[in-house]
Write a protein that holds these residues in place. Structure first.
Motif, PDB file in Angstrom:
ATOM      1  N   ARG A 107      14.977  19.051  16.493  1.00 27.66           N
ATOM      2  CA  ARG A 107      15.411  18.221  17.616  1.00 27.66           C
ATOM      3  C   ARG A 107      15.311  16.726  17.304  1.00 27.66           C
ATOM      4  NH1 ARG A 107      11.913  21.932  20.609  1.00 27.66           N
ATOM      5  NH2 ARG A 107      10.415  20.224  20.743  1.00 27.66           N
ATOM      6  N   GLY A 108      14.816  16.377  16.123  1.00 29.74           N
ATOM      7  CA  GLY A 108      14.673  14.977  15.734  1.00 29.74           C
ATOM      8  C   GLY A 108      13.453  14.309  16.343  1.00 29.74           C
ATOM      9  N   GLU A 109      12.483  15.101  16.809  1.00 24.16           N
ATOM     10  CA  GLU A 109      11.282  14.566  17.447  1.00 24.16           C
ATOM     11  C   GLU A 109      10.079  14.478  16.508  1.00 24.16           C
ATOM     12  OE1 GLU A 109      10.645  17.234  20.684  1.00 24.16           O
ATOM     13  OE2 GLU A 109      12.495  16.671  21.704  1.00 24.16           O
ATOM     14  N   PHE A 110      10.239  14.943  15.285  1.00 21.61           N
ATOM     15  CA  PHE A 110       9.156  14.935  14.316  1.00 21.61           C
ATOM     16  C   PHE A 110       9.768  14.622  12.966  1.00 21.61           C
ATOM     17  CE2 PHE A 110       5.556  16.509  11.874  1.00 21.61           C
ATOM     18  CZ  PHE A 110       4.482  16.289  12.727  1.00 21.61           C
ATOM     19  N   PRO A 111       9.115  13.800  12.150  1.00 15.68           N
ATOM     20  CA  PRO A 111       9.724  13.432  10.859  1.00 15.68           C
ATOM     21  C   PRO A 111       9.839  14.627   9.913  1.00 15.68           C
ATOM     22  CG  PRO A 111       7.499  12.534  11.037  1.00 15.68           C
ATOM     23  CD  PRO A 111       7.825  13.145  12.358  1.00 15.68           C
ATOM     24  N   ARG A 112      10.906  14.636   9.171  1.00 21.38           N
ATOM     25  CA  ARG A 112      11.119  15.692   8.171  1.00 21.38           C
ATOM     26  C   ARG A 112      10.225  15.444   6.961  1.00 21.38           C
ATOM     27  NH1 ARG A 112      14.547  19.587   9.329  1.00 21.38           N
ATOM     28  NH2 ARG A 112      16.097  19.105  10.898  1.00 21.38           N
ATOM     29  N   MET A 163       0.847  -1.170   0.000  1.00 23.94           N
ATOM     30  CA  MET A 163       0.000   0.000   0.000  1.00 23.94           C
ATOM     31  C   MET A 163       0.898   1.241   0.000  1.00 23.94           C
ATOM     32  SD  MET A 163      -2.683   1.381   2.846  1.00 23.94           S
ATOM     33  CE  MET A 163      -3.974   0.202   2.651  1.00 23.94           C
ATOM     34  N   ALA A 164       0.539   2.246  -0.759  1.00 25.23           N
ATOM     35  CA  ALA A 164       1.312   3.474  -0.847  1.00 25.23           C
ATOM     36  C   ALA A 164       1.151   4.302   0.425  1.00 25.23           C
ATOM     37  CB  ALA A 164       0.862   4.285  -2.054  1.00 25.23           C
ATOM     38  N   GLU A 165       2.233   4.994   0.787  1.00 24.15           N
ATOM     39  CA  GLU A 165       2.182   5.857   1.959  1.00 24.15           C
ATOM     40  C   GLU A 165       1.347   7.088   1.666  1.00 24.15           C
ATOM     41  OE1 GLU A 165       6.179   6.894   2.860  1.00 24.15           O
ATOM     42  OE2 GLU A 165       6.564   5.030   3.911  1.00 24.15           O
ATOM     43  N   LYS A 166       0.682   7.594   2.683  1.00 26.63           N
ATOM     44  CA  LYS A 166      -0.078   8.839   2.550  1.00 26.63           C
ATOM     45  C   LYS A 166       0.853   9.987   2.898  1.00 26.63           C
ATOM     46  CE  LYS A 166      -3.907  11.486   2.907  1.00 26.63           C
ATOM     47  NZ  LYS A 166      -4.165  12.324   1.803  1.00 26.63           N
ATOM     48  N   HIS A 167       0.903  10.980   2.039  1.00 22.85           N
ATOM     49  CA  HIS A 167       1.725  12.158   2.274  1.00 22.85           C
ATOM     50  C   HIS A 167       0.793  13.328   2.562  1.00 22.85           C
ATOM     51  CE1 HIS A 167       5.665  10.608   0.641  1.00 22.85           C
ATOM     52  NE2 HIS A 167       4.812   9.616   0.481  1.00 22.85           N
ATOM     53  N   TYR A 168       1.150  14.119   3.555  1.00 22.76           N
ATOM     54  CA  TYR A 168       0.338  15.254   3.967  1.00 22.76           C
ATOM     55  C   TYR A 168       1.101  16.551   3.738  1.00 22.76           C
ATOM     56  CZ  TYR A 168      -2.282  11.686   6.503  1.00 22.76           C
ATOM     57  OH  TYR A 168      -3.009  10.580   6.835  1.00 22.76           O
ATOM     58  N   ARG A 169       0.389  17.587   3.380  1.00 15.29           N
ATOM     59  CA  ARG A 169       0.977  18.909   3.292  1.00 15.29           C
ATOM     60  C   ARG A 169       0.980  19.515   4.685  1.00 15.29           C
ATOM     61  NH1 ARG A 169       1.803  20.673  -1.762  1.00 15.29           N
ATOM     62  NH2 ARG A 169       0.763  19.605  -3.443  1.00 15.29           N
ATOM     63  N   ARG A 170       1.842  20.523   4.903  1.00 11.14           N
ATOM     64  CA  ARG A 170       1.996  21.091   6.228  1.00 11.14           C
ATOM     65  C   ARG A 170       0.688  21.559   6.849  1.00 11.14           C
ATOM     66  NH1 ARG A 170       2.304  25.907   7.563  1.00 11.14           N
ATOM     67  NH2 ARG A 170       3.109  26.629   5.592  1.00 11.14           N
ATOM     68  N   PRO A 171      -0.194  22.267   6.135  1.00  8.55           N
ATOM     69  CA  PRO A 171      -1.463  22.673   6.766  1.00  8.55           C
ATOM     70  C   PRO A 171      -2.289  21.480   7.259  1.00  8.55           C
ATOM     71  CG  PRO A 171      -1.116  23.924   4.762  1.00  8.55           C
ATOM     72  CD  PRO A 171      -0.053  22.859   4.797  1.00  8.55           C
ATOM     73  N   GLU A 172      -2.231  20.373   6.529  1.00  7.48           N
ATOM     74  CA  GLU A 172      -2.945  19.168   6.959  1.00  7.48           C
ATOM     75  C   GLU A 172      -2.322  18.599   8.227  1.00  7.48           C
ATOM     76  OE1 GLU A 172      -4.504  17.004   2.969  1.00  7.48           O
ATOM     77  OE2 GLU A 172      -2.319  17.245   3.113  1.00  7.48           O
ATOM     78  N   VAL A 173      -0.990  18.613   8.292  1.00  4.00           N
ATOM     79  CA  VAL A 173      -0.295  18.102   9.480  1.00  4.00           C
ATOM     80  C   VAL A 173      -0.653  18.968  10.684  1.00  4.00           C
ATOM     81  CG1 VAL A 173       1.974  17.727  10.535  1.00  4.00           C
ATOM     82  CG2 VAL A 173       1.587  17.098   8.151  1.00  4.00           C
ATOM     83  N   GLU A 174      -0.680  20.275  10.494  1.00  3.87           N
ATOM     84  CA  GLU A 174      -1.044  21.181  11.585  1.00  3.87           C
ATOM     85  C   GLU A 174      -2.451  20.874  12.085  1.00  3.87           C
ATOM     86  OE1 GLU A 174      -0.482  25.207  10.285  1.00  3.87           O
ATOM     87  OE2 GLU A 174       1.613  24.845   9.782  1.00  3.87           O
ATOM     88  N   ALA A 175      -3.373  20.667  11.170  1.00  2.08           N
ATOM     89  CA  ALA A 175      -4.765  20.389  11.556  1.00  2.08           C
ATOM     90  C   ALA A 175      -4.883  19.034  12.257  1.00  2.08           C
ATOM     91  CB  ALA A 175      -5.662  20.433  10.325  1.00  2.08           C
ATOM     92  N   LEU A 176      -4.175  18.027  11.765  1.00  3.56           N
ATOM     93  CA  LEU A 176      -4.253  16.686  12.348  1.00  3.56           C
ATOM     94  C   LEU A 176      -3.597  16.599  13.726  1.00  3.56           C
ATOM     95  CD1 LEU A 176      -3.480  14.531   9.182  1.00  3.56           C
ATOM     96  CD2 LEU A 176      -5.629  14.596  10.445  1.00  3.56           C
TER      97      LEU A 176
END
Length: 52
Positions: free
Chosen positions: A28-33, A1-14
């Motif tokens: 700090r390496g606590e969130f994926p790039r 299954m393909a990975e789901k990629h999110y844009r920054r505004p979506e990540v902020e909302a989620l």
């Protein structure tokens, strides 16, 4: 299954995190790039075909 990629505004909302917090956590390496989806478009003069 393909990975789901999110844009920054979506990540902020989620996540409920602000852009500043997300970038601080990434440094700090606590969130994926982010993953680059497309290469940057080539800038410059148009390439000419070898036939003309």
């Amino acid at each position: 299954m393909a990975e789901k990629h999110y844009r920054r505004p979506e990540v902020e909302a989620l996540t409920g995190l602000s852009r500043t917090t997300i970038y601080a956590m990434m440094s700090r390496g606590e969130f994926p790039r982010p993953v680059r989806r497309h290469a940057r478009p080539w800038r410059g003069r148009r390439a000419q075909s070898p036939n003309g």
